[in-house]
Design a protein around this motif. Structure first.
Motif, PDB file in Angstrom:
ATOM      1  N   TYR A   1      31.338  47.050  35.550  1.00 53.62           N
ATOM      2  CA  TYR A   1      32.588  47.634  36.023  1.00 53.62           C
ATOM      3  C   TYR A   1      33.228  46.740  37.081  1.00 53.62           C
ATOM      4  O   TYR A   1      32.555  46.006  37.792  1.00 53.62           O
ATOM      5  CB  TYR A   1      32.369  49.053  36.584  1.00 53.62           C
ATOM      6  N   PHE A   2      34.546  46.812  37.132  1.00 53.51           N
ATOM      7  CA  PHE A   2      35.304  46.151  38.188  1.00 53.51           C
ATOM      8  C   PHE A   2      35.548  47.174  39.291  1.00 53.51           C
ATOM      9  O   PHE A   2      35.874  48.334  39.015  1.00 53.51           O
ATOM     10  CB  PHE A   2      36.643  45.644  37.656  1.00 53.51           C
ATOM     11  N   ALA A   3      35.374  46.757  40.534  1.00 53.49           N
ATOM     12  CA  ALA A   3      35.583  47.652  41.673  1.00 53.49           C
ATOM     13  C   ALA A   3      37.078  47.796  41.933  1.00 53.49           C
ATOM     14  O   ALA A   3      37.697  46.940  42.571  1.00 53.49           O
ATOM     15  CB  ALA A   3      34.871  47.102  42.902  1.00 53.49           C
ATOM     16  N   GLY A   4      37.674  48.877  41.439  1.00 52.10           N
ATOM     17  CA  GLY A   4      39.116  49.039  41.550  1.00 52.10           C
ATOM     18  C   GLY A   4      39.835  48.019  40.677  1.00 52.10           C
ATOM     19  O   GLY A   4      39.225  47.355  39.830  1.00 52.10           O
ATOM     20  N   PRO A   5      41.152  47.860  40.853  1.00 46.67           N
ATOM     21  CA  PRO A   5      41.923  46.963  39.985  1.00 46.67           C
ATOM     22  C   PRO A   5      41.755  45.484  40.334  1.00 46.67           C
ATOM     23  O   PRO A   5      42.723  44.723  40.429  1.00 46.67           O
ATOM     24  CB  PRO A   5      43.368  47.449  40.188  1.00 46.67           C
ATOM     25  N   THR A   6      40.507  45.069  40.507  1.00 50.79           N
ATOM     26  CA  THR A   6      40.195  43.671  40.818  1.00 50.79           C
ATOM     27  C   THR A   6      40.667  42.728  39.720  1.00 50.79           C
ATOM     28  O   THR A   6      40.998  41.559  39.985  1.00 50.79           O
ATOM     29  CB  THR A   6      38.680  43.508  41.035  1.00 50.79           C
ATOM     30  N   PHE A   7      40.705  43.228  38.479  1.00 49.52           N
ATOM     31  CA  PHE A   7      41.127  42.392  37.362  1.00 49.52           C
ATOM     32  C   PHE A   7      42.539  41.854  37.588  1.00 49.52           C
ATOM     33  O   PHE A   7      42.876  40.771  37.100  1.00 49.52           O
ATOM     34  CB  PHE A   7      41.066  43.204  36.062  1.00 49.52           C
ATOM     35  N   ASN A   8      43.361  42.600  38.340  1.00 50.89           N
ATOM     36  CA  ASN A   8      44.728  42.158  38.607  1.00 50.89           C
ATOM     37  C   ASN A   8      44.799  40.892  39.459  1.00 50.89           C
ATOM     38  O   ASN A   8      45.865  40.291  39.590  1.00 50.89           O
ATOM     39  CB  ASN A   8      45.513  43.257  39.320  1.00 50.89           C
ATOM     40  N   LEU A   9      43.681  40.499  40.076  1.00 54.04           N
ATOM     41  CA  LEU A   9      43.675  39.281  40.888  1.00 54.04           C
ATOM     42  C   LEU A   9      43.546  38.019  40.031  1.00 54.04           C
ATOM     43  O   LEU A   9      43.714  36.917  40.543  1.00 54.04           O
ATOM     44  CB  LEU A   9      42.534  39.338  41.907  1.00 54.04           C
ATOM     45  N   LEU A  10      43.245  38.183  38.738  1.00 49.63           N
ATOM     46  CA  LEU A  10      43.213  37.023  37.842  1.00 49.63           C
ATOM     47  C   LEU A  10      44.661  36.640  37.548  1.00 49.63           C
ATOM     48  O   LEU A  10      45.442  37.455  37.062  1.00 49.63           O
ATOM     49  CB  LEU A  10      42.461  37.373  36.556  1.00 49.63           C
ATOM     50  N   PRO A  11      45.066  35.396  37.836  1.00 52.73           N
ATOM     51  CA  PRO A  11      46.487  35.085  37.988  1.00 52.73           C
ATOM     52  C   PRO A  11      47.304  34.948  36.719  1.00 52.73           C
ATOM     53  O   PRO A  11      48.534  34.899  36.798  1.00 52.73           O
ATOM     54  CB  PRO A  11      46.467  33.759  38.754  1.00 52.73           C
ATOM     55  N   ASP A  12      46.669  34.875  35.536  1.00 55.44           N
ATOM     56  CA  ASP A  12      47.452  34.748  34.308  1.00 55.44           C
ATOM     57  C   ASP A  12      46.636  35.238  33.123  1.00 55.44           C
ATOM     58  O   ASP A  12      45.439  35.531  33.230  1.00 55.44           O
ATOM     59  CB  ASP A  12      47.929  33.304  34.095  1.00 55.44           C
ATOM     60  N   ASP A  13      47.300  35.311  31.958  1.00 54.60           N
ATOM     61  CA  ASP A  13      46.644  35.839  30.766  1.00 54.60           C
ATOM     62  C   ASP A  13      45.519  34.934  30.277  1.00 54.60           C
ATOM     63  O   ASP A  13      44.535  35.420  29.700  1.00 54.60           O
ATOM     64  CB  ASP A  13      47.667  36.015  29.637  1.00 54.60           C
ATOM     65  N   GLN A  14      45.641  33.635  30.481  1.00 54.63           N
ATOM     66  CA  GLN A  14      44.611  32.719  30.008  1.00 54.63           C
ATOM     67  C   GLN A  14      43.290  32.958  30.743  1.00 54.63           C
ATOM     68  O   GLN A  14      42.214  33.045  30.117  1.00 54.63           O
ATOM     69  CB  GLN A  14      45.057  31.262  30.188  1.00 54.63           C
ATOM     70  N   ILE A  15      43.358  33.091  32.053  1.00 52.91           N
ATOM     71  CA  ILE A  15      42.139  33.351  32.819  1.00 52.91           C
ATOM     72  C   ILE A  15      41.627  34.756  32.533  1.00 52.91           C
ATOM     73  O   ILE A  15      40.417  34.984  32.427  1.00 52.91           O
ATOM     74  CB  ILE A  15      42.399  33.136  34.320  1.00 52.91           C
ATOM     75  N   ALA A  16      42.549  35.705  32.369  1.00 52.10           N
ATOM     76  CA  ALA A  16      42.139  37.069  32.025  1.00 52.10           C
ATOM     77  C   ALA A  16      41.392  37.102  30.694  1.00 52.10           C
ATOM     78  O   ALA A  16      40.388  37.810  30.550  1.00 52.10           O
ATOM     79  CB  ALA A  16      43.366  37.979  31.979  1.00 52.10           C
ATOM     80  N   ALA A  17      41.864  36.330  29.720  1.00 48.14           N
ATOM     81  CA  ALA A  17      41.191  36.286  28.415  1.00 48.14           C
ATOM     82  C   ALA A  17      39.790  35.703  28.546  1.00 48.14           C
ATOM     83  O   ALA A  17      38.830  36.202  27.926  1.00 48.14           O
ATOM     84  CB  ALA A  17      42.025  35.463  27.434  1.00 48.14           C
ATOM     85  N   ARG A  18      39.649  34.654  29.339  1.00 46.29           N
ATOM     86  CA  ARG A  18      38.327  34.064  29.563  1.00 46.29           C
ATOM     87  C   ARG A  18      37.407  35.059  30.249  1.00 46.29           C
ATOM     88  O   ARG A  18      36.212  35.153  29.929  1.00 46.29           O
ATOM     89  CB  ARG A  18      38.454  32.796  30.398  1.00 46.29           C
ATOM     90  N   ALA A  19      37.966  35.823  31.194  1.00 46.94           N
ATOM     91  CA  ALA A  19      37.162  36.814  31.910  1.00 46.94           C
ATOM     92  C   ALA A  19      36.669  37.897  30.964  1.00 46.94           C
ATOM     93  O   ALA A  19      35.495  38.305  31.019  1.00 46.94           O
ATOM     94  CB  ALA A  19      37.981  37.423  33.038  1.00 46.94           C
ATOM     95  N   LEU A  20      37.529  38.383  30.089  1.00 46.57           N
ATOM     96  CA  LEU A  20      37.120  39.407  29.127  1.00 46.57           C
ATOM     97  C   LEU A  20      36.025  38.890  28.202  1.00 46.57           C
ATOM     98  O   LEU A  20      35.064  39.608  27.892  1.00 46.57           O
ATOM     99  CB  LEU A  20      38.322  39.881  28.318  1.00 46.57           C
TER     100      LEU A  20
END
Length: 250
Positions: A104-123
């Motif tokens: 789990y992410f502690a609160g909306p921490t995922f929003n700190l990933l600055p773009d969709d490319q990094i978000a995709a790698r994180a997922l």
């Protein structure tokens, strides 16, 4: 400075005193109890809410991109008499030995990933660290603009030693096309008459239910649920706070 290094130096020192809210650990306790252990908290910061889960007897590891916050978390853990494993890694580059039944992410921490490319790698990295039947919980926030009346206005707080911490939002850009809000902020630490100053760009990159579904599909994750936090109904384009649960593709 990269967004992953935002919480460092005096910003990390100020975090605990200037944060606007505390985490209720119960939803995370219930999530881990429902889906199993071990669990992993991503964005564990200085230990909230992870250390509450550890104190409740749950097997929870933590990871954060800020070394300063990781060190604070370890210090707070020792003070509470718990011994979680806490790792210094970026979520998009996550490489841990264990696999987890609950992430789990502690609160909306995922929003700190600055773009969709990094978000995709994180997922993708999250999926790689789930057990076969594991489930991940990811809260999201769609921010509005910071009101003009709040720009230039300072918030401050002091710690037990009398050190004062100040936060002042100076300016902001808000880009709906890139789904990014960037706030230039000044942090100050006043101690024994000496003032240290750090100007940082706080980047919030938000997602819509449709955009996050696409990223999950590309990362090999099945969406289990996507719920509006306020209504309890399915998240929609008007949802400001919503929570995603995902598992590995079957």
């Amino acid at each position: 400075m990269e967004p992953a290094d935002f919480y460092s130096g005096i910003v990390a020192n100020a975090y605990g005193k200037l944060k606007s809210a505390t985490f209720d650990p119960e939803p995370y306790v219930e999530f881990v109890q429902m889906h199993g252990q071990p669990a992993l908290e991503i964005g564990c910061g200085d230990g909230e809410p992870m250390l509450d889960l550890c104190a409740a007897g749950l097997d929870v590891d933590g990871v954060d991109s800020s070394l300063d916050m990781v060190e604070k978390c370890r210090k707070h853990a020792a003070a509470r008499g718990v011994t979680p494993q806490v790792f210094h890694q970026r979520v998009e580059d996550l490489s841990l030995e264990r696999r987890y039944a609950a992430i789990y992410f502690a609160g909306p921490t995922f929003n700190l990933l600055p773009d969709d490319q990094i978000a995709a790698r994180a997922l993708h990295a999250v999926g790689e660290h789930l057990t076969e039947d594991g489930v991940a919980l990811i809260p999201f926030w769609v921010p509005g603009r910071t009101p003009e009346t709040e720009l230039g206005v300072t918030r401050s707080a002091k710690d037990e030693s009398g050190t004062e911490f100040r936060y002042t939002p100076l300016s902001e850009t808000y880009d709906r096309q890139s789904r990014t809000r960037t706030t230039t902020a000044r942090y100050e630490q006043v101690m024994k008459g000496q003032t240290a100053v750090a100007d940082r760009e706080w980047v919030i990159h938000w997602h819509t239910p449709a955009s996050i579904r696409l990223l999950c599909a590309a990362a090999g994750l099945d969406v289990i649920d996507l719920v509006d936090d306020d209504s309890g109904e399915a998240a929609s384009d008007t949802s400001s706070y919503f929570t995603l649960t995902v598992g590995r593709r079957r």
